[in-house]
Design a protein around this motif. Structure first.
Motif, short mmCIF file in Angstrom:
data_model
loop_
_atom_site.label_atom_id
_atom_site.label_comp_id
_atom_site.label_asym_id
_atom_site.label_seq_id
_atom_site.Cartn_x
_atom_site.Cartn_y
_atom_site.Cartn_z
N LEU A 288 0.97 -1.14 -0.04
CA LEU A 288 0.02 -0.11 0.09
C LEU A 288 0.82 1.26 -0.17
CD1 LEU A 288 -2.90 0.89 0.15
CD2 LEU A 288 -2.88 0.74 2.50
N ALA A 289 1.87 1.33 0.89
CA ALA A 289 2.87 2.34 0.85
C ALA A 289 3.58 2.65 -0.24
CB ALA A 289 3.74 2.11 2.02
N VAL A 290 4.08 1.37 -1.07
CA VAL A 290 4.82 1.48 -2.28
C VAL A 290 3.81 2.34 -3.69
CG1 VAL A 290 5.87 0.33 -4.20
CG2 VAL A 290 6.56 -0.26 -1.71
N ASN A 291 2.48 1.66 -3.46
CA ASN A 291 1.64 1.95 -4.51
C ASN A 291 1.23 3.51 -4.30
OD1 ASN A 291 1.43 -0.23 -5.87
ND2 ASN A 291 -0.54 -0.96 -5.11
N SER A 292 1.06 3.92 -2.97
CA SER A 292 0.81 5.30 -2.65
C SER A 292 2.06 6.38 -3.30
CB SER A 292 0.85 5.44 -1.47
OG SER A 292 0.54 6.87 -0.68
N TYR A 293 3.17 5.73 -3.21
CA TYR A 293 4.32 6.47 -3.59
C TYR A 293 4.11 6.43 -5.19
CZ TYR A 293 8.76 8.53 -4.67
OH TYR A 293 9.92 9.40 -5.35
N TYR A 294 3.97 5.63 -5.71
CA TYR A 294 3.47 5.70 -7.10
C TYR A 294 2.59 6.79 -7.60
CZ TYR A 294 1.57 4.56 -11.84
OH TYR A 294 1.45 4.77 -13.07
N PHE A 295 1.48 6.87 -6.99
CA PHE A 295 0.37 7.66 -7.16
C PHE A 295 0.93 9.38 -6.80
CE2 PHE A 295 -2.23 4.30 -7.46
CZ PHE A 295 -3.13 4.53 -8.72
N TYR A 296 1.91 9.38 -5.94
CA TYR A 296 2.52 10.46 -5.58
C TYR A 296 3.48 11.09 -6.82
CZ TYR A 296 5.81 13.92 -3.77
OH TYR A 296 6.63 15.24 -3.69
N GLU A 297 4.27 9.97 -7.20
CA GLU A 297 5.01 10.52 -8.47
C GLU A 297 3.99 10.68 -9.73
OE1 GLU A 297 7.83 7.60 -9.72
OE2 GLU A 297 9.41 8.49 -8.61
N LEU A 298 3.12 10.00 -9.81
CA LEU A 298 2.02 10.33 -10.86
C LEU A 298 1.44 11.71 -10.93
CD1 LEU A 298 0.46 9.39 -13.37
CD2 LEU A 298 -1.29 8.61 -11.94
N GLU A 299 1.19 12.24 -9.60
CA GLU A 299 0.63 13.62 -9.32
C GLU A 299 1.56 14.56 -9.65
OE1 GLU A 299 -1.63 14.39 -5.43
OE2 GLU A 299 0.47 15.22 -5.09
N GLN A 300 3.02 14.32 -9.32
CA GLN A 300 3.87 15.29 -9.74
C GLN A 300 4.08 15.31 -11.15
OE1 GLN A 300 5.02 17.22 -7.05
NE2 GLN A 300 3.33 15.65 -5.94
N LYS A 301 4.19 14.27 -11.88
CA LYS A 301 4.26 14.57 -13.31
C LYS A 301 2.92 15.12 -13.85
CE LYS A 301 5.16 11.11 -17.07
NZ LYS A 301 5.01 9.69 -17.42
N LEU A 302 1.74 14.90 -13.63
CA LEU A 302 0.73 15.63 -14.24
C LEU A 302 0.76 17.07 -13.95
CD1 LEU A 302 -1.87 12.85 -13.21
CD2 LEU A 302 -1.41 13.86 -15.67
N THR A 303 1.19 17.62 -12.76
CA THR A 303 1.45 18.95 -12.14
C THR A 303 2.44 19.39 -13.25
OG1 THR A 303 0.94 18.38 -9.97
CG2 THR A 303 1.86 20.54 -10.47
#
Length: 291
Positions: free
Chosen positions: A263-278
């Protein structure tokens, strides 16, 4: 933009804090679906929750999976006691799809009459987009629901209209980079996040084919057949292991049999995705004021 993560746990937030102590994520919790989990996060927040949004839980009603009787008045009672815990909270939209306009707007009025300011949830794009665009000063943020029932081109068109009226838009249930990158979306939440975790899967971005994929962490499915996307035999396994090591200083063995770590690793993936989209939005001149 913001990606609101559902089904995150207090334990996985603590793990994420250890893995990446300087990042903060956005979290979505659903009314009454997992109340104890929500309050554990509130009481044991390790300091990496940037904002906390509340969903009214009506999707569970439409799927007949809700364990509790809820209606707009129950929701109002909850908001009376708990709304201050949340950065914002969504309206009560019990009827999903194009027929849900009347009940969504009526419940919006009921909650507003009780002094609350929920984020309106649009169900019918044809009926509601222009309506809310004309009320931009009252509703600077709106959400679009039932996105799986809508064509992506229609979502993009509606979002552009609302954005032109200086309204920020939240998309329910979309976590795909390719879809989110098509429109000036202010925030979204990813329904797949919960499903992947429930089934013990890990999410990754396939750069070659330009899409999200998920790995099975169990070699065999419940029916005894081999999972063809089992991570150890997947062609992108090495790429994923390299990403784990580089970003989180983890090995596959650290993750594969550890639910909260997944869950923590997947959470970090979505954090990176958020930064990329920003970054993509900023490059197009779409800059929001929350970062």
């Amino acid at each position: 933009m913001r990606i609101y993560q559902s089904s995150i746990t207090a334990a996985s937030l603590r793990l994420l804090k250890k893995l990446q102590p300087d990042i903060k994520i956005h979290v979505l919790r659903s009314y009454l679906v997992d109340g104890p989990g929500t309050f554990e996060i509130l009481s044991n927040n390790p300091g990496n929750v940037k904002s906390l949004a509340l969903d009214s839980g009506t999707f569970s009603l439409t799927q007949n999976t809700h364990k509790h009787h809820i209606d707009v008045l129950n929701y109002a009672d909850f908001l009376e006691d708990c709304s201050d815990f949340y950065t914002f909270y969504f309206g009560f939209d019990p009827e999903h799809g194009d027929e849900g306009t009347e009940s969504s707007i009526e419940n919006q009025r009921i909650l507003e009459s009780k002094g609350f300011q929920p984020i309106p949830v649009i169900q019918n794009l044809k009926l509601e987009v222009d309506y809310y665009a004309s009320l931009a000063s009252k509703y600077p943020l709106v959400a679009i629901g039932s996105t799986r029932k809508k064509k992506i081109d229609d979502l993009v068109k509606a979002t552009n209209i609302l954005h032109a009226a200086n309204i920020k838009v939240h998309w329910f249930g979309i976590g795909s980079f390719n879809k989110l990158n098509k429109a000036p979306v202010w925030s979204s939440d990813c329904s797949s996040f919960a499903k992947w975790i429930k089934n013990g899967r890990l999410v990754f971005y396939d750069e070659v084919n330009g899409k999200e994929i998920s790995f099975a962490t169990r070699e065999y499915g419940k029916n005894g057949s081999l999972n063809k996307d089992y991570i150890r035999i997947h062609p992108l396994c090495q790429d994923y292991e390299d990403w784990l090591q580089e970003k989180l200083d983890l090995s596959l063995e650290d993750v594969i049999h550890h639910g909260d770590m997944k869950l923590a690793v997947n959470s970090y993936y979505f954090y990176e995705l958020e930064q990329k989209l920003t970054e993509e939005q900023t490059a197009r001149g779409c800059v929001y004021d929350h970062y």
